[in-house]
Design an enzyme around this catalytic site. Structure first.
Site, PDB file in Angstrom:
ATOM      1  NE  ARG A  56      -2.208  -1.314   3.645  1.00  0.00           N
ATOM      2  CZ  ARG A  56      -1.758  -0.456   4.543  1.00  0.00           C
ATOM      3  NH1 ARG A  56      -1.920   0.842   4.378  1.00  0.00           N
ATOM      4  NH2 ARG A  56      -1.136  -0.883   5.637  1.00  0.00           N
ATOM      5  CE  LYS A 198      -6.492  -4.068   4.306  1.00  0.00           C
ATOM      6  NZ  LYS A 198      -7.267  -4.783   5.345  1.00  0.00           N
ATOM      7  CG  HIS A 217      -7.862  -4.578  10.071  1.00  0.00           C
ATOM      8  ND1 HIS A 217      -6.545  -4.232  10.252  1.00  0.00           N
ATOM      9  CD2 HIS A 217      -7.880  -5.394   8.997  1.00  0.00           C
ATOM     10  CE1 HIS A 217      -5.803  -4.810   9.322  1.00  0.00           C
ATOM     11  NE2 HIS A 217      -6.583  -5.525   8.558  1.00  0.00           N
ATOM     12  CB  SER A 235      -0.670  -6.862   6.868  1.00  0.00           C
ATOM     13  OG  SER A 235      -1.828  -6.314   6.301  1.00  0.00           O
ATOM     14  CE  LYS A 239      -6.409  -9.133   9.943  1.00  0.00           C
ATOM     15  NZ  LYS A 239      -5.081  -8.716   9.459  1.00  0.00           N
ATOM     16  CB  THR A 240      -5.115 -14.997   6.939  1.00  0.00           C
ATOM     17  OG1 THR A 240      -5.557 -13.704   6.540  1.00  0.00           O
ATOM     18  CG2 THR A 240      -5.604 -16.028   5.944  1.00  0.00           C
ATOM     19  CG  ASP A 254      -8.255  -8.141   6.323  1.00  0.00           C
ATOM     20  OD1 ASP A 254      -7.422  -8.179   7.252  1.00  0.00           O
ATOM     21  OD2 ASP A 254      -8.303  -7.202   5.507  1.00  0.00           O
ATOM     22  NE  ARG A 319      -0.782  -9.207   1.592  1.00  0.00           N
ATOM     23  CZ  ARG A 319      -1.369  -8.995   2.756  1.00  0.00           C
ATOM     24  NH1 ARG A 319      -2.405  -9.716   3.112  1.00  0.00           N
ATOM     25  NH2 ARG A 319      -0.921  -8.068   3.578  1.00  0.00           N
TER      26      ARG A 319
END
Length: 528
Positions: A56, A198, A217, A235, A239-240, A254, A319
């Site tokens: 980003r 995002k 988030h 990130s 989380k995933t 997410d 990703r």
């Protein structure tokens, strides 16, 4: 010369002769290959690269200063203001540029799985692979829903259009601009697909709280008994990975909303980090990378077309984008009841936070507001190794409203639903980054499992003398000596020095919250 209205310009663009609407996954993949935008891998996924922007660009993200949002947005370095004049000029330049492209691709879908709060969106892209990304990440409409689809927000993605900072009034060639009044997201000068995802999340983080819905988030899953767990974190904190559990059904990986009815996924897909991905460690994510998935910046063997997930030469921020139904063990639709457990994930580069600790409501609000972790390599341009950072509410780049708004909603939910909250350190132990080791995933999984199953509800704890955290002395499947961070360091004085250094950073960071109840800092923050 009179400027054509933005509405008419967008209508003309969407209805132009070069527009291809709602292409199927096979059609989009054919376009990607024919356009030489990407490679077909051995499992049927599309592999693409994003050039120099592999993460980003937060310094190039803006919100238009419009009367309806002027007194609501938390303006500053995150939510940078930009004038209507600058936006209008760029908007028309981008539309004129796209109007003359041979082909453009349109995806129509939704953000928000709960029909009561669903946002109809359309995504217009210059590249076919970006449209495939949107198809996989957002919620796909049924044929009937498509007939009646009326977009309320439009994403316009023109990566090959480069802004001129001198003429166009932006910082660089890259721009991500949100106009809440025009209901448009304008993206240019970058190929990184995560900007689309995002930007829509930022919009939902504005719209949902206005409807008394806590936007988050986080990833979420649910057990056979309907017990919902939330996983907050930036990130790369897990989380995933941690929410994708073969013994629990995934709600989403997410972005979520928490209404008076329960939790719902904002997206229709997953955007998983896949550096060092293996079937052994993360089987569900590994097996989801199949026909139609998008691999972003993953190095692929030109001949065998086999991805090398251990190769980070393009970026550590590799990703995989795939629809949520590529994972077997999911909830359909992606909605569930109220959470009973919340996990805050942090990757502590100082190596001093406990691998797991129980939080009071005040500590939960404090750590939620602090959002401490380490930026991991590749998640943003210029970040090449982990560095300590504080991201408010574990998602500052995507939160347009003041932090207090989100924190108060969290506190209210904890009280209403008697939620157990834990802070889990997936970062370093036994020393700082470069000296200590990353916490073993197997241990982290065991700790999270114990927390969710209620095995830590009445467990004996010791109070950390610096952070005031309540550390369980025993967790099934985890060596006891791992649980106390000071015991994992060879030099306890060195540990205390680093711990106090980090505690100081917490205090310094929290000074920016001038409108937060003093009790939150007093009862939730470091004690030494």
């Amino acid at each position: 010369m009179k400027m054509v209205s933005k509405v008419n310009s967008l209508y003309e663009l969407v209805n132009g002769n070069n527009i291809l609407v709602q292409l199927s996954v096979p059609q989009l993949m054919e376009k990607i290959i024919n356009n030489k935008e990407g490679l077909l891998t051995d499992k049927g996924a599309i592999s693409v690269t994003t050039g120099k922007y592999t993460g980003r660009s937060p310094k190039d993200k803006y919100i238009v200063q419009e009367n309806s949002v002027l007194n609501k947005i938390d303006w500053g370095s995150v939510n940078q203001p930009i004038s209507k004049k600058v936006f209008n000029r760029l908007y028309h330049k981008v539309l004129h540029y796209l109007k003359h492209k041979k082909e453009l691709y349109v995806f129509k879908g939704f953000a928000g799985e709960d029909k009561l709060y669903q946002l109809p969106i359309q995504v217009i892209t210059e590249y076919a692979w970006h449209n495939l990304f949107a198809h996989q990440l957002f919620i796909r409409p049924t044929e009937e829903e498509l007939k009646n689809h009326q977009s309320q927000f439009t994403v316009i993605f023109a990566p090959d259009f480069k802004a001129d900072p001198v003429i166009d009034g932006v910082r660089s060639e890259t721009f991500i601009i949100i106009s809440f009044e025009e209901k448009v997201v304008l993206i240019g000068g970058t190929e990184y697909a995560g900007e689309m995802k995002k930007s829509i999340f930022t919009i939902m983080n504005y719209l949902l709280p206005e409807q008394d819905i806590f936007s988050m988030h986080c990833s979420a899953n649910v057990g056979d008994d309907g017990d919902v767990a939330l996983f907050f974190g930036l990130s790369g904190t897990g989380k995933t990975t941690l929410s994708t559990d073969k013994n629990r059904r995934l709600i989403g990986d997410d972005e979520h909303g928490w209404s008076n009815h329960g939790v719902f996924n904002i997206e229709g897909g997953c955007y998983a980090k896949c550096i060092h991905l293996s079937r052994e460690k993360e089987p569900q994510i590994y097996d989801a990378i199949k026909f139609g998935a998008v691999l972003e910046n993953v190095v692929v063997n030109e001949n065998t077309r086999i991805p090398d997930f251990d190769n980070g030469s393009l970026t550590e921020n590799t990703r995989a984008a795939y629809p949520i139904d590529a994972i077997d063990n999911i909830v359909q639709p992606s909605v569930a009841g109220h959470p009973s457990t919340i996990i805050f994930l942090t990757a502590d580069a100082f190596g001093v936070l406990p691998p797991i600790s129980k939080l009071t409501k005040e500590q939960a609000m404090y750590h939620f507001l602090s959002g401490y972790t380490s930026k991991l390599a590749g998640t943003e341009r210029g970040v090449t190794e982990p560095e300590a950072t504080f991201s408010t509410c574990y998602g500052a780049p995507f939160l347009p409203l003041p932090a207090k708004r989100y924190a108060e909603m969290l506190g209210k939910k904890i009280d209403e639903h008697k939620v157990q909250v834990f802070l889990v350190n997936t970062g370093w132990t036994g020393g700082v980054y470069g000296v200590g080791n990353r916490m073993k995933l197997a241990y982290t999984r065991a700790m999270v499992q114990a927390a969710i199953e209620g095995k830590l509800k009445h467990v004996e704890t010791v109070k950390d003398e610096i952070f005031g955290l309540h550390i369980p002395v025993h967790v099934p499947g985890v060596p006891d000596e791992v649980l106390l961070p000071n015991k994992t360091w060879k030099d306890e004085l060195a540990y205390k020095g680093k711990a106090k250094e980090l505690a100081g950073k917490f205090r310094e960071n929290f000074k920016k919250f001038t409108d937060i109840d003093a009790e939150i800092e007093k009862l939730g923050g470091p004690i030494a």
